[in-house]
Structure formats: structure tokens, C-alpha cells
Design a protein around this motif. Structure first.
Motif, PDB file in Angstrom:
ATOM      1  N   LYS A  68     -33.392  -8.143 -12.448  1.00  0.00           N
ATOM      2  CA  LYS A  68     -32.158  -7.385 -12.739  1.00  0.00           C
ATOM      3  C   LYS A  68     -31.058  -7.715 -11.739  1.00  0.00           C
ATOM      4  CE  LYS A  68     -34.725  -3.565 -14.818  1.00  0.00           C
ATOM      5  NZ  LYS A  68     -35.300  -2.214 -14.583  1.00  0.00           N
ATOM      6  N   LEU A  69     -31.425  -7.796 -10.465  1.00  0.00           N
ATOM      7  CA  LEU A  69     -30.442  -8.159  -9.441  1.00  0.00           C
ATOM      8  C   LEU A  69     -29.805  -9.508  -9.761  1.00  0.00           C
ATOM      9  CD1 LEU A  69     -31.902  -7.373  -5.878  1.00  0.00           C
ATOM     10  CD2 LEU A  69     -29.690  -6.661  -6.775  1.00  0.00           C
ATOM     11  N   LEU A  70     -30.625 -10.460 -10.110  1.00  0.00           N
ATOM     12  CA  LEU A  70     -30.152 -11.822 -10.355  1.00  0.00           C
ATOM     13  C   LEU A  70     -29.308 -11.924 -11.616  1.00  0.00           C
ATOM     14  CD1 LEU A  70     -33.434 -13.660  -9.392  1.00  0.00           C
ATOM     15  CD2 LEU A  70     -31.220 -14.116  -8.332  1.00  0.00           C
ATOM     16  N   THR A  71     -29.798 -11.380 -12.709  1.00  0.00           N
ATOM     17  CA  THR A  71     -29.138 -11.596 -13.998  1.00  0.00           C
ATOM     18  C   THR A  71     -27.938 -10.676 -14.210  1.00  0.00           C
ATOM     19  OG1 THR A  71     -30.732 -10.131 -15.103  1.00  0.00           O
ATOM     20  CG2 THR A  71     -31.228 -12.482 -15.081  1.00  0.00           C
ATOM     21  N   GLN A  72     -27.904  -9.551 -13.528  1.00  0.00           N
ATOM     22  CA  GLN A  72     -26.791  -8.621 -13.708  1.00  0.00           C
ATOM     23  C   GLN A  72     -25.673  -8.826 -12.686  1.00  0.00           C
ATOM     24  OE1 GLN A  72     -28.423  -4.629 -13.821  1.00  0.00           O
ATOM     25  NE2 GLN A  72     -29.852  -5.153 -15.459  1.00  0.00           N
ATOM     26  N   GLU A  73     -26.005  -9.444 -11.561  1.00  0.00           N
ATOM     27  CA  GLU A  73     -25.008  -9.503 -10.496  1.00  0.00           C
ATOM     28  C   GLU A  73     -24.773 -10.886  -9.891  1.00  0.00           C
ATOM     29  OE1 GLU A  73     -25.951  -6.684  -7.401  1.00  0.00           O
ATOM     30  OE2 GLU A  73     -26.713  -5.227  -8.825  1.00  0.00           O
ATOM     31  N   GLN A  74     -25.777 -11.755  -9.865  1.00  0.00           N
ATOM     32  CA  GLN A  74     -25.692 -12.898  -8.969  1.00  0.00           C
ATOM     33  C   GLN A  74     -25.626 -14.269  -9.628  1.00  0.00           C
ATOM     34  OE1 GLN A  74     -28.710 -12.680  -5.919  1.00  0.00           O
ATOM     35  NE2 GLN A  74     -28.358 -10.526  -5.523  1.00  0.00           N
ATOM     36  N   LEU A  75     -26.329 -14.479 -10.711  1.00  0.00           N
ATOM     37  CA  LEU A  75     -26.472 -15.836 -11.250  1.00  0.00           C
ATOM     38  C   LEU A  75     -25.391 -16.194 -12.274  1.00  0.00           C
ATOM     39  CD1 LEU A  75     -30.308 -16.185 -11.876  1.00  0.00           C
ATOM     40  CD2 LEU A  75     -28.968 -17.370 -10.131  1.00  0.00           C
ATOM     41  N   ASN A  76     -25.009 -17.468 -12.280  1.00  0.00           N
ATOM     42  CA  ASN A  76     -24.136 -17.973 -13.344  1.00  0.00           C
ATOM     43  C   ASN A  76     -24.873 -19.000 -14.200  1.00  0.00           C
ATOM     44  OD1 ASN A  76     -24.270 -20.067 -11.517  1.00  0.00           O
ATOM     45  ND2 ASN A  76     -22.165 -20.735 -11.846  1.00  0.00           N
ATOM     46  N   VAL A  77     -26.217 -19.018 -14.080  1.00  0.00           N
ATOM     47  CA  VAL A  77     -27.073 -19.879 -14.901  1.00  0.00           C
ATOM     48  C   VAL A  77     -28.233 -19.030 -15.422  1.00  0.00           C
ATOM     49  CG1 VAL A  77     -26.519 -22.013 -13.657  1.00  0.00           C
ATOM     50  CG2 VAL A  77     -28.451 -20.596 -12.890  1.00  0.00           C
ATOM     51  N   PRO A  78     -28.911 -19.469 -16.478  1.00  0.00           N
ATOM     52  CA  PRO A  78     -30.066 -18.717 -16.977  1.00  0.00           C
ATOM     53  C   PRO A  78     -31.187 -18.643 -15.948  1.00  0.00           C
ATOM     54  CG  PRO A  78     -29.275 -20.255 -18.637  1.00  0.00           C
ATOM     55  CD  PRO A  78     -28.566 -20.605 -17.361  1.00  0.00           C
ATOM     56  N   LEU A  79     -31.937 -17.563 -16.011  1.00  0.00           N
ATOM     57  CA  LEU A  79     -33.093 -17.368 -15.139  1.00  0.00           C
ATOM     58  C   LEU A  79     -34.365 -17.639 -15.929  1.00  0.00           C
ATOM     59  CD1 LEU A  79     -34.341 -16.369 -12.436  1.00  0.00           C
ATOM     60  CD2 LEU A  79     -34.399 -14.084 -13.461  1.00  0.00           C
ATOM     61  N   ILE A  80     -35.201 -18.508 -15.384  1.00  0.00           N
ATOM     62  CA  ILE A  80     -36.491 -18.813 -15.993  1.00  0.00           C
ATOM     63  C   ILE A  80     -37.552 -17.908 -15.386  1.00  0.00           C
ATOM     64  CG2 ILE A  80     -38.247 -20.601 -16.375  1.00  0.00           C
ATOM     65  CD1 ILE A  80     -35.988 -22.678 -15.924  1.00  0.00           C
ATOM     66  N   GLY A  81     -38.168 -17.092 -16.224  1.00  0.00           N
ATOM     67  CA  GLY A  81     -39.344 -16.341 -15.809  1.00  0.00           C
ATOM     68  C   GLY A  81     -40.573 -17.164 -16.159  1.00  0.00           C
ATOM     69  N   PHE A  82     -41.736 -16.733 -15.709  1.00  0.00           N
ATOM     70  CA  PHE A  82     -42.917 -17.541 -16.053  1.00  0.00           C
ATOM     71  C   PHE A  82     -44.197 -16.745 -15.966  1.00  0.00           C
ATOM     72  CE2 PHE A  82     -42.311 -18.443 -11.479  1.00  0.00           C
ATOM     73  CZ  PHE A  82     -43.589 -18.270 -10.964  1.00  0.00           C
ATOM     74  N   THR A  83     -45.216 -17.358 -16.520  1.00  0.00           N
ATOM     75  CA  THR A  83     -46.565 -16.809 -16.436  1.00  0.00           C
ATOM     76  C   THR A  83     -47.551 -17.965 -16.390  1.00  0.00           C
ATOM     77  OG1 THR A  83     -48.149 -15.259 -17.429  1.00  0.00           O
ATOM     78  CG2 THR A  83     -46.936 -16.660 -18.950  1.00  0.00           C
ATOM     79  N   GLY A  84     -48.712 -17.705 -15.833  1.00  0.00           N
ATOM     80  CA  GLY A  84     -49.782 -18.691 -15.895  1.00  0.00           C
ATOM     81  C   GLY A  84     -50.457 -18.617 -17.253  1.00  0.00           C
ATOM     82  N   ALA A  85     -50.970 -19.748 -17.728  1.00  0.00           N
ATOM     83  CA  ALA A  85     -51.704 -19.769 -18.993  1.00  0.00           C
ATOM     84  C   ALA A  85     -53.136 -19.290 -18.766  1.00  0.00           C
ATOM     85  CB  ALA A  85     -51.702 -21.175 -19.575  1.00  0.00           C
ATOM     86  N   PRO A  86     -53.797 -18.793 -19.812  1.00  0.00           N
ATOM     87  CA  PRO A  86     -55.147 -18.250 -19.648  1.00  0.00           C
ATOM     88  C   PRO A  86     -56.134 -19.184 -18.954  1.00  0.00           C
ATOM     89  CG  PRO A  86     -54.276 -17.565 -21.754  1.00  0.00           C
ATOM     90  CD  PRO A  86     -53.256 -18.508 -21.165  1.00  0.00           C
ATOM     91  N   PHE A  87     -56.170 -20.484 -19.332  1.00  0.00           N
ATOM     92  CA  PHE A  87     -57.148 -21.363 -18.689  1.00  0.00           C
ATOM     93  C   PHE A  87     -56.897 -21.469 -17.193  1.00  0.00           C
ATOM     94  CE2 PHE A  87     -58.569 -25.321 -16.843  1.00  0.00           C
ATOM     95  CZ  PHE A  87     -59.902 -25.353 -17.217  1.00  0.00           C
ATOM     96  N   THR A  88     -55.653 -21.694 -16.805  1.00  0.00           N
ATOM     97  CA  THR A  88     -55.336 -21.889 -15.390  1.00  0.00           C
ATOM     98  C   THR A  88     -55.616 -20.625 -14.587  1.00  0.00           C
ATOM     99  OG1 THR A  88     -53.767 -23.690 -15.769  1.00  0.00           O
ATOM    100  CG2 THR A  88     -53.432 -22.361 -13.785  1.00  0.00           C
ATOM    101  N   LEU A  89     -55.248 -19.469 -15.117  1.00  0.00           N
ATOM    102  CA  LEU A  89     -55.564 -18.210 -14.427  1.00  0.00           C
ATOM    103  C   LEU A  89     -57.076 -18.009 -14.350  1.00  0.00           C
ATOM    104  CD1 LEU A  89     -52.884 -15.833 -16.005  1.00  0.00           C
ATOM    105  CD2 LEU A  89     -52.851 -16.823 -13.708  1.00  0.00           C
ATOM    106  N   ALA A  90     -57.754 -18.287 -15.450  1.00  0.00           N
ATOM    107  CA  ALA A  90     -59.211 -18.105 -15.481  1.00  0.00           C
ATOM    108  C   ALA A  90     -59.903 -19.013 -14.471  1.00  0.00           C
ATOM    109  CB  ALA A  90     -59.745 -18.373 -16.886  1.00  0.00           C
ATOM    110  N   SER A  91     -59.361 -20.220 -14.271  1.00  0.00           N
ATOM    111  CA  SER A  91     -60.010 -21.147 -13.341  1.00  0.00           C
ATOM    112  C   SER A  91     -60.050 -20.560 -11.933  1.00  0.00           C
ATOM    113  CB  SER A  91     -59.303 -22.501 -13.352  1.00  0.00           C
ATOM    114  OG  SER A  91     -58.053 -22.468 -12.688  1.00  0.00           O
TER     115      SER A  91
END
Length: 346
Positions: free
Chosen positions: A128-151
């Protein structure tokens, strides 16, 4: 949000004509930046991510320094696991270490469900801090995929061969598929929290899935990946998929409803196109080349950019893996500038 918002990466994914090829670097936040290393003398990764203002600063710093076309949230793929009951610690020089590894079906059923507002409010506040106040570019969020997390969850930490992970996969399908489904559900909920807070793209890191052959991927992994990607796509955000050493899985990945297929340096954009990939591609300079003289870097950049410009689905420039600590920030700035200038002229 800044009035001069740069949405080049979002338009590139939609197949729209852009003024230049968009560029960002995996692990651009932190790693090689002296400002970040100074912070790490005082704070651990988890301590930085738990302080939204500090985490926002680390996330935004490379955008300001390198003039990239996207920011990537500074955090670790292990971040949501604590919320479901995984006792994980990031140990310096080792990586994630898990003290309660998954060994049997009951270990999976004992896992809880993540509630982003309850379990990772600091991540949402950073976004929220980044996207509402600070950035002038898109923000990429992320998650690990099931196999990689499971490993990590099965091995108890980083592994070179994933023997325990594969052994469970082959020996105990009930536990395996229950774990895959649990992690897919967790990631969908976790990403939903990120998107609702303001993240505009999502990258799925399946960093270690290249350890599997294509047949095993299709049987043991593809169903949960279909579920995960479809669940994220329902949130109306573009999805990028990336892994390392997974060139043999391109056909399987291409069949997923992803928007962007991330390539490491082992497969060229041209080769991906010949294999039927018409989606937007992301990549794929070998990060080691960043330690070479500029003439070498430039000579390696040009064919990647030329192939990207010729690719029917569009191109996002990136490395074939993440920035590592020895890279000079000035080199990254120069690479970003070269990508912008070269593709604007062609």
C-alpha cells in the motif's frame, strides 16, 4: 500515485506497441546495492520485511537507481509459510531452514490456512505504501510455486538433488498431492491479499522444478499449477512464471494460462518461439555476464533484444536468474539504459 505513471510493462504484456522494451531485474531489490548492505548490517531479511517503510525503501531503491520499468516487492518466497505453521528461519550463508519438515500425511493436514491480514499485514502495508504513494511503475508481487516451496518443506532446507522431495512424490502420492493442493490454495490466498493491496503483476517462482522431467511434471505438478495460475488470473492480473534449468518444460509451461513465460539463459527467445511459444517472454541474460567488460555485455544484450523485438508475443528484458551481490549497481543502470535506448531505435 505519481501522475507520470510508467505502464510500459503492462502494455507490453497486452501486446501493445511500446516506446521501448521494458526492463526489470530479478533480485534487483537489495543484493548488490551498498545502501542495502548497510541495512543488512543492522537488520535480517525478515526484520526488513516486517518494517513496511524500510521494506518499501528497499523495494523502490533500484527503480530510482536503475530506471527500471517495474518494482519487485522485497521479500522471500518463504514469507507466507509461517502463517500456515511452518517453522522457517533464513540463516545467513545457508538460506531457508525448516525445523518441522513434512514427512507424512498428518504433517500436511496439520498445516493451517493463511489469512494475509492476520499473518502478513506488514507485506500488505508495504504494498500500500508503494502503490499509493511512492512508485511510478507497476509493482510485481510474487509467490513460490508448490514444488519449489515443497522442496524446502520436505528437505528441511536447500538441496542440490531434491532426493527426499522426489522420494515422497514417487512413494506417497496421497501426501504429495495433498501438499501440492494445500500450497496452491495458500498461494492463491496470499496473492489475493497482495493484489487487493495494490500489486499489479504476479510472478510465480518455480525455481527448482527443473529437477523434474516433463512426464513427472505433467503428472505430479501440472494439476496444481493449473489451479494456482487460474486462481491468480481470476484476480485480473498478469501472471509471469519463472524457473531455472527448466528449458525442457517449456511445452508444459506454455500450456498453462500464464501471460509471460520466463526464460533462463539456457534457451534463447528464438528457440522458445520455434517451440510454439507465442506468449510474452521474459529474460534472459546470464547474470554472470554482468561481471564482464561492457563490450562483452553489450554484445550479449543485442541478440537478446533483437530476438525480443522479433518475437510475436512481445518481450520483457530481464536476467536469466537473479542479480548476485558482486554485480556493480552502475552496470545494472547502464544495462537498463542500453535496453531502453537500443529498443527505442529499432
Amino acid at each position: 500515485m505519481n501522475n507520470t505513471f510508467n505502464d510500459t510493462i503492462l502494455r507490453a504484456i497486452k501486446g501493445e506497441k511500446c516506446a521501448h522494451t521494458p526492463v526489470w531485474f530479478m533480485r534487483q531489490a537489495g543484493r548488490s546495492q551498498p545502501e542495502y548492505r548497510k541495512l543488512k548490517e543492522k537488520y535480517s531479511l525478515f526484520e526488513i520485511t516486517h518494517q513496511p517503510e524500510l521494506c518499501a525503501y528497499v523495494t523502490k531503491l533500484p527503480v530510482d537507481q536503475y530506471n527500471t520499468d517495474a518494482a519487485v516487492l522485497y521479500k522471500d518466497i518463504m514469507t507466507p509459510l509461517k502463517g500456515i505453521g511452518v517453522d522457517v528461519e533464513i540463516k545467513s550463508g545457508i538460506g531457508p531452514v525448516i525445523s518441522n519438515p513434512i514427512r507424512q500425511y498428518s504433517d500436511v493436514t496439520a498445516l493451517g490456512q493463511i489469512d494475509p491480514q492476520r499473518d502478513v499485514p506488514y507485506v500488505l502495508d508495504t504494498i500500500k505504501l508503494l502503490t499509493q504513494e511512492q512508485l511510478n511503475v507497476p509493482l510485481i508481487g510474487f509467490t513460490g510455486a508448490p514444488f519449489t516451496l515443497a522442496s524446502y518443506m520436505i528437505e528441511g532446507g536447500p538441496s542440490k538433488n531434491y532426493n527426499k522431495t522426489k522420494a515422497m512424490m514417487y512413494r506417497d502420492e496421497a501426501t504429495w498431492f495433498k501438499l501440492m493442493d494445500t500450497l496452491a490454495e495458500m498461494s492463491i490466498t496470499y496473492v489475493k491479499g497482495q493484489v487487493e493491496a495494490g500489486a499489479q503483476l504476479i510472478q510465480i517462482f518455480d525455481s527448482w522444478v527443473g529437477a523434474l522431467n516433463e512426464a513427472d511434471y505433467q503428472y505430479f505438478i501440472q494439476p496444481c499449477m493449473d489451479k494456482l495460475v487460474s486462481g491468480i488470473k481470476a484476480l485480473n492480473v498478469p501472471v509471469i512464471l519463472f524457473g531455472v534449468g527448466a528449458s525442457h518444460l517449456i511445452n508444459a509451461w506454455n500450456s498453462l494460462p500464464i501471460d509471460v513465460l520466463g526464460l533462463d539463459w539456457r534457451t534463447s527467445i528464438q528457440e522458445a518461439g520455434k517451440k510454439g511459444v507465442s506468449k510474452t517472454v521474459q529474460g534472459n541474460l546470464d547474470p554472470s555476464i554482468l561481471l564482464a567488460p561492457w563490450e562483452v555485455i553489450e554484445a550479449r544484450l543485442k541478440p537478446i533484444l533483437d530476438q525480443g523485438l522479433a518475437h510475436s508475443g512481445g518481450h520483457i528484458f530481464n536476467l536469466g536468474h537473479g542479480v548476485f551481490p558482486e554485480v556493480d549497481p552502475a552496470t545494472l543502470r547502464r544495462v537498463a539504459q542500453f535496453v531502453h535506448d537500443y529498443t527505442a531505435q529499432n
